[in-house]
Design a protein around this motif. Structure first.
Motif, mmCIF file in Angstrom:
data_model
loop_
_atom_site.group_PDB
_atom_site.id
_atom_site.type_symbol
_atom_site.label_atom_id
_atom_site.label_comp_id
_atom_site.label_asym_id
_atom_site.label_seq_id
_atom_site.Cartn_x
_atom_site.Cartn_y
_atom_site.Cartn_z
ATOM 1 N N ILE A 157 4.422 -1.913 -2.802
ATOM 2 C CA ILE A 157 3.699 -1.528 -4.014
ATOM 3 C C ILE A 157 4.635 -1.417 -5.211
ATOM 4 O O ILE A 157 4.192 -1.517 -6.350
ATOM 5 C CB ILE A 157 2.919 -0.206 -3.834
ATOM 6 N N CYS A 158 5.936 -1.289 -4.950
ATOM 7 C CA CYS A 158 6.920 -1.221 -6.037
ATOM 8 C C CYS A 158 7.316 -2.616 -6.532
ATOM 9 O O CYS A 158 8.079 -2.745 -7.466
ATOM 10 C CB CYS A 158 8.165 -0.459 -5.582
ATOM 11 N N LYS A 159 6.797 -3.649 -5.849
ATOM 12 C CA LYS A 159 7.053 -5.065 -6.150
ATOM 13 C C LYS A 159 8.296 -5.633 -5.467
ATOM 14 O O LYS A 159 8.655 -6.778 -5.679
ATOM 15 C CB LYS A 159 7.128 -5.355 -7.659
ATOM 16 N N HIS A 160 8.968 -4.820 -4.655
ATOM 17 C CA HIS A 160 10.115 -5.320 -3.892
ATOM 18 C C HIS A 160 9.590 -6.217 -2.775
ATOM 19 O O HIS A 160 8.643 -5.873 -2.077
ATOM 20 C CB HIS A 160 10.926 -4.159 -3.317
ATOM 21 N N GLU A 161 10.217 -7.377 -2.608
ATOM 22 C CA GLU A 161 9.777 -8.350 -1.615
ATOM 23 C C GLU A 161 10.615 -8.250 -0.351
ATOM 24 O O GLU A 161 11.668 -7.633 -0.323
ATOM 25 C CB GLU A 161 9.892 -9.758 -2.193
ATOM 26 N N GLY A 162 10.123 -8.888 0.709
ATOM 27 C CA GLY A 162 10.888 -8.999 1.941
ATOM 28 C C GLY A 162 10.732 -7.841 2.901
ATOM 29 O O GLY A 162 11.647 -7.547 3.662
ATOM 30 N N LEU A 163 9.578 -7.186 2.871
ATOM 31 C CA LEU A 163 9.367 -6.053 3.778
ATOM 32 C C LEU A 163 9.186 -6.514 5.212
ATOM 33 O O LEU A 163 8.465 -7.466 5.480
ATOM 34 C CB LEU A 163 8.113 -5.267 3.388
#
Length: 189
Positions: free
Chosen positions: A46-52
């Motif tokens: 949700i913070c827009k960080h990718e690669g979870l």
């Protein structure tokens, strides 16, 4: 995107879904509701960080709002030890399940286990009463805890190793399969 921007996105998203608008109060409103695994690491927080890899669902206890997906590093920004422990336990369970799927020899050590994980398994009634534990699952829990705490693992006898493996295969693995198998992205295709 800068780390600061991710953190600002997190705060904005969480506050918008919360009752309070004060971060120190907001973080107390949320609990981990669920976790899935994305083995392709193609999801975005949700913070827009990718690669979870681990996709957490958190739920607000005050209003029932749900946020998904949220990464473990963002949940850790809540600064709550209980949530951090839940993250660690959940990720240990996935790791243990994968090790079994890869047919690895599972040892009762910190690579796969922790005292908190064993405690969680006990509170989830994973240790099934049977004739080998005198019909009391707590006996299996206490046995595993005692073996886990041994500083010199070479003191564990072959009979104890067999018992450890039996408990893992007959109690822990079936639980992990029930709890996590459907939470892996590759199984959803």
């Amino acid at each position: 995107m800068e780390k600061k921007s991710y953190y600002q996105n997190l705060i904005k998203s969480v506050i918008e879904a919360s009752e309070s608008d004060i971060w120190e109060e907001v973080v107390q409103e949320w609990e981990i509701f669920d976790c899935e695994e994305d083995d392709t690491c193609s999801s975005e927080c949700i913070c827009k960080h990718e690669g979870l890899k681990y996709l957490y669902t958190i739920r607000n206890d005050n209003n029932g709002n749900i946020l998904f997906p949220i990464g473990s590093s963002c949940i850790k920004k809540f600064g709550r030890e209980k949530l951090n422990e839940e993250i660690s336990i959940m990720e240990q369970m996935f790791s243990l399940l994968h090790a079994v799927e890869r047919h690895e020899r599972i040892e009762l050590n910190t690579k796969y286990f922790s005292k908190k994980l064993l405690e969680k398994l006990y509170t989830e009634d994973v240790f099934i009463p049977n004739k080998y534990n005198n019909y009391d699952g707590q006996n299996d829990y206490e046995f595993l805890l005692k073996m886990f705490r041994k500083t010199n693992k070479s003191d564990i006898t072959e009979a104890q190793h067999r018992k450890i493996r039996a408990i893992i295969m007959n109690s822990i693995l079936p639980y992990l399969n029930r709890k996590l198998k459907h939470k892996k992205s590759r199984d959803k295709i």
